[in-house]
Enzyme design. Structure first.
Site, PDB file in Angstrom:
ATOM      1  N   LYS A  85       0.787  -1.241   0.000  1.00 38.41           N
ATOM      2  CA  LYS A  85       0.000   0.000   0.000  1.00 38.41           C
ATOM      3  C   LYS A  85       0.816   1.286   0.000  1.00 38.41           C
ATOM      4  CE  LYS A  85      -0.262   0.159   4.984  1.00 38.41           C
ATOM      5  NZ  LYS A  85      -1.022   0.345   6.199  1.00 38.41           N
ATOM      6  N   SER A 125      -9.863   2.096  -2.622  1.00 40.00           N
ATOM      7  CA  SER A 125      -9.389   3.390  -2.122  1.00 40.00           C
ATOM      8  C   SER A 125      -9.990   4.539  -2.924  1.00 40.00           C
ATOM      9  CB  SER A 125      -7.858   3.422  -2.259  1.00 40.00           C
ATOM     10  OG  SER A 125      -7.370   4.724  -2.071  1.00 40.00           O
ATOM     11  N   TYR A 150       0.485   1.635  -7.353  1.00 42.93           N
ATOM     12  CA  TYR A 150      -0.393   1.228  -6.245  1.00 42.93           C
ATOM     13  C   TYR A 150      -1.853   1.531  -6.575  1.00 42.93           C
ATOM     14  CZ  TYR A 150      -3.252   2.149  -2.170  1.00 42.93           C
ATOM     15  OH  TYR A 150      -4.314   2.203  -1.309  1.00 42.93           O
ATOM     16  N   LYS A 154      -5.445  -0.928  -7.465  1.00 42.69           N
ATOM     17  CA  LYS A 154      -6.811  -0.848  -6.912  1.00 42.69           C
ATOM     18  C   LYS A 154      -7.829  -0.783  -8.050  1.00 42.69           C
ATOM     19  CE  LYS A 154      -5.750  -1.057  -2.582  1.00 42.69           C
ATOM     20  NZ  LYS A 154      -5.950  -2.360  -1.904  1.00 42.69           N
ATOM     21  N   PHE A 178     -11.556   6.541   2.283  1.00 42.46           N
ATOM     22  CA  PHE A 178     -10.906   7.842   2.228  1.00 42.46           C
ATOM     23  C   PHE A 178      -9.645   7.731   3.109  1.00 42.46           C
ATOM     24  CE2 PHE A 178     -13.308  10.394  -0.753  1.00 42.46           C
ATOM     25  CZ  PHE A 178     -14.159   9.390  -1.181  1.00 42.46           C
ATOM     26  N   PRO A 296       5.123  15.535  -4.604  1.00 40.26           N
ATOM     27  CA  PRO A 296       4.585  15.221  -5.932  1.00 40.26           C
ATOM     28  C   PRO A 296       3.448  14.205  -5.844  1.00 40.26           C
ATOM     29  CG  PRO A 296       6.987  14.991  -5.897  1.00 40.26           C
ATOM     30  CD  PRO A 296       6.550  15.206  -4.487  1.00 40.26           C
TER      31      PRO A 296
HETATM   32  C1  UD1 Z   1      -2.086   8.322   0.561  1.00 36.89           C
HETATM   33  C2  UD1 Z   1      -2.067   7.888  -0.872  1.00 36.89           C
HETATM   34  C3  UD1 Z   1      -3.330   7.139  -1.170  1.00 36.89           C
HETATM   35  C4  UD1 Z   1      -3.446   5.957  -0.243  1.00 36.89           C
HETATM   36  C5  UD1 Z   1      -3.411   6.439   1.193  1.00 36.89           C
HETATM   37  C6  UD1 Z   1      -3.399   5.274   2.154  1.00 36.89           C
HETATM   38  C7  UD1 Z   1      -0.712   9.551  -2.054  1.00 36.89           C
HETATM   39  C8  UD1 Z   1      -0.715  10.620  -3.071  1.00 36.89           C
HETATM   40  N1  UD1 Z   1      -1.896   9.028  -1.758  1.00 36.89           N
HETATM   41  O1  UD1 Z   1      -3.177   9.242   0.725  1.00 36.89           O
HETATM   42  O2  UD1 Z   1      -3.305   6.694  -2.512  1.00 36.89           O
HETATM   43  O3  UD1 Z   1      -4.634   5.270  -0.491  1.00 36.89           O
HETATM   44  O4  UD1 Z   1      -2.234   7.217   1.411  1.00 36.89           O
HETATM   45  O5  UD1 Z   1      -2.165   4.900   2.567  1.00 36.89           O
HETATM   46  O6  UD1 Z   1       0.324   9.187  -1.541  1.00 36.89           O
HETATM   47  N2  UD1 Z   1       1.292  15.129   4.648  1.00 36.89           N
HETATM   48  C9  UD1 Z   1       2.211  16.028   5.131  1.00 36.89           C
HETATM   49  N3  UD1 Z   1       3.334  15.548   5.748  1.00 36.89           N
HETATM   50  C10 UD1 Z   1       3.584  14.214   5.908  1.00 36.89           C
HETATM   51  C11 UD1 Z   1       2.635  13.293   5.402  1.00 36.89           C
HETATM   52  C12 UD1 Z   1       1.503  13.782   4.775  1.00 36.89           C
HETATM   53  O7  UD1 Z   1       2.039  17.240   5.001  1.00 36.89           O
HETATM   54  O8  UD1 Z   1       4.637  13.849   6.448  1.00 36.89           O
HETATM   55  C13 UD1 Z   1       0.069  15.630   4.001  1.00 36.89           C
HETATM   56  C14 UD1 Z   1      -0.047  15.208   2.557  1.00 36.89           C
HETATM   57  O9  UD1 Z   1       0.554  16.146   1.708  1.00 36.89           O
HETATM   58  C15 UD1 Z   1      -1.561  15.163   2.380  1.00 36.89           C
HETATM   59  C16 UD1 Z   1      -2.100  14.794   3.775  1.00 36.89           C
HETATM   60  O10 UD1 Z   1      -1.033  15.060   4.672  1.00 36.89           O
HETATM   61  O11 UD1 Z   1      -2.036  16.416   2.055  1.00 36.89           O
HETATM   62  C17 UD1 Z   1      -2.475  13.343   3.878  1.00 36.89           C
HETATM   63  O12 UD1 Z   1      -1.396  12.549   3.433  1.00 36.89           O
HETATM   64  P1  UD1 Z   1      -1.366  10.959   3.624  1.00 36.89           P
HETATM   65  O13 UD1 Z   1      -1.674  10.615   5.028  1.00 36.89           O
HETATM   66  O14 UD1 Z   1      -0.072  10.467   3.067  1.00 36.89           O
HETATM   67  O15 UD1 Z   1      -2.590  10.447   2.763  1.00 36.89           O
HETATM   68  P2  UD1 Z   1      -2.933  10.701   1.221  1.00 36.89           P
HETATM   69  O16 UD1 Z   1      -1.790  11.263   0.484  1.00 36.89           O
HETATM   70  O17 UD1 Z   1      -4.221  11.427   1.171  1.00 36.89           O
END
Ligand code: UD1
Length: 341
Positions: A85, A125, A150, A154, A178, A296
């Site tokens: 994942k 997802s 990934y 899905k 989500f 990115p």
């Molecule tokens: C990510 C995956 C998604 C996957 C999900 C479950 C991407 C683009 N998407 O969702 O496909 O189903 O995880 O594992 O990777 N953030 C920070 N700092 C951090 C980590 C995250 O600012 O150290 C921000 C990210 O930019 C984002 C938000 O937190 O805006 C959520 O991030 P995250 O928890 O990684 O989830 P998604 O990116 O939504």
């Protein structure tokens, strides 16, 4: 009533096993323990008073998968979580992702068909929607080209299930999650990222407990009210409960179509800074964070329209953001105090 939970020692899987057992289902877990530990079964037993059976093997092994279904010929439904994942890793190792996530699904489907097991709940997802054109995003929104291998696994998995449903005696429900966060209130099970976490909330809790120096907030120049991206965070226990309802719906013959899709979200979006604020407020912990460049591949904003799930499943996410981040913090603290022993 026996249910197979693949990936049942993992994050969402373990919470689902607990909710299934709470409702009286008998659970068999299959897991290769590649990203989890067998100890989780002890903790599931502590929570529920029932020890689920765990069989350790790899579902990409066709013979072992078929043999499993032949031995457990009374399985009424399968909830399939076992998959890789990590988005970034999938870009570096696409074939590993396609092989693992797709071959295991095909082995499960073939074994189900051969053994007359009809009901499959699949862990999908909201990533399949990409950056949706309209918000909130309903199940009718178009599928966008996947941003990563990934995400593509899905999308392809949903297609494999859809085609199988047309051709064979199987039915499928795809649950599109989500952003699952939080942990069981007992703090005995939760998310256990290997190495440096990719996801926001494990990074927050690891920073607050001192394992990481600083949280990086990936960009504050997005077109959102505070400039940080918005997601629909959902408590993992609410998510787990939806799986129990979905598998029950299949067993009781209540599906409207042989392949159904449901969004699992709260319907409410929070920005990264709002999650950080909720964490600081509910836990009293000051978080060391700094704004850095965008990551990115991140979409700007996405949150669910859960109306269809609410109506059709009779399910609604109940826990709010404060409860989500507090439970994640309690789990992190419990984990680290255990590791010190
Ligand atoms: C990510 C995956 C998604 C996957 C999900 C479950 C991407 C683009 N998407 O969702 O496909 O189903 O995880 O594992 O990777 N953030 C920070 N700092 C951090 C980590 C995250 O600012 O150290 C921000 C990210 O930019 C984002 C938000 O937190 O805006 C959520 O991030 P995250 O928890 O990684 O989830 P998604 O990116 O939504």
């Amino acid at each position: 009533m026996k249910i197979l939970v693949t990936g049942g020692t993992g994050y969402i899987g373990s919470h689902t096993v607990v909710e299934l057992q709470n409702k009286g289902f008998e659970v068999v877990i299959v897991d290769n323990l590649s990203n989890s530990s067998a100890d989780i079964v002890d903790n599931i037993e502590k929570i529920t008073g029932v020890r689920p059976l765990l069989e350790v093997f790899d579902l990409t092994d066709f013979d072992k998968t078929m043999d499993f279904f032949t031995r457990h010929n009374d399985i009424k439904g399968v909830i399939h979580f076992a998959a890789y994942k990590a988005v970034g890793e999938s870009v570096e190792k696409p074939l590993m992702y396609y092989r693992n996530n797709l071959v295991s699904l095909m082995n499960i489907l073939e074994s189900m068909i051969a053994n007359k097991v009809e009901n499959l709940v699949f862990s999908s997802s909201c990533t399949v929607y990409g950056q949706p054109d309209e918000l909130p995003v309903s199940e009718k929104a178009p599928i966008k080209k996947a941003e990563s291998p990934y995400g593509n696994t899905k999308q392809i998995s949903e297609e494999i299930i859809q085609d199988s449903v047309k051709a064979y005696d199987v039915k499928g429900i795809a649950l599109r999650y989500f952003n699952p966060i939080g942990a069981h209130e007992s703090a005995l099970i939760g998310e256990l990222p290997l190495g440096v976490p990719n996801n926001l909330v494990p990074f927050i809790t690891q920073t607050a407990i001192g394992i990481r120096d600083q949280l990086k907030v990936f960009g504050d120049d997005y077109p959102t009210p505070d400039g940080t991206p918005i997601r629909d965070y959902i408590h993992v226990v609410d998510l787990a409960k939806a799986h129990v309802i979905a598998v029950n719906r299949m067993i009781e013959g209540k599906m409207k179509k042989d392949f159904e899709v449901f969004n699992l979200g709260t319907g409410k979006g929070y920005s990264v800074l709002e999650v950080i604020n909720a964490f600081e407020k509910t836990t009293g912990q000051k978080l060391n964070y700094k704004i850095v460049e965008r990551r990115p591949g991140d979409v700007i904003e996405v949150w669910a329209d859960p109306t269809f799930s609410n109506q059709e499943l009779g399910w609604k996410a109940e826990k709010g953001i404060d409860e989500m981040v507090l439970s994640a913090w309690n789990w992190e603290k419990a984990l680290r105090s255990k590791n010190k022993d």
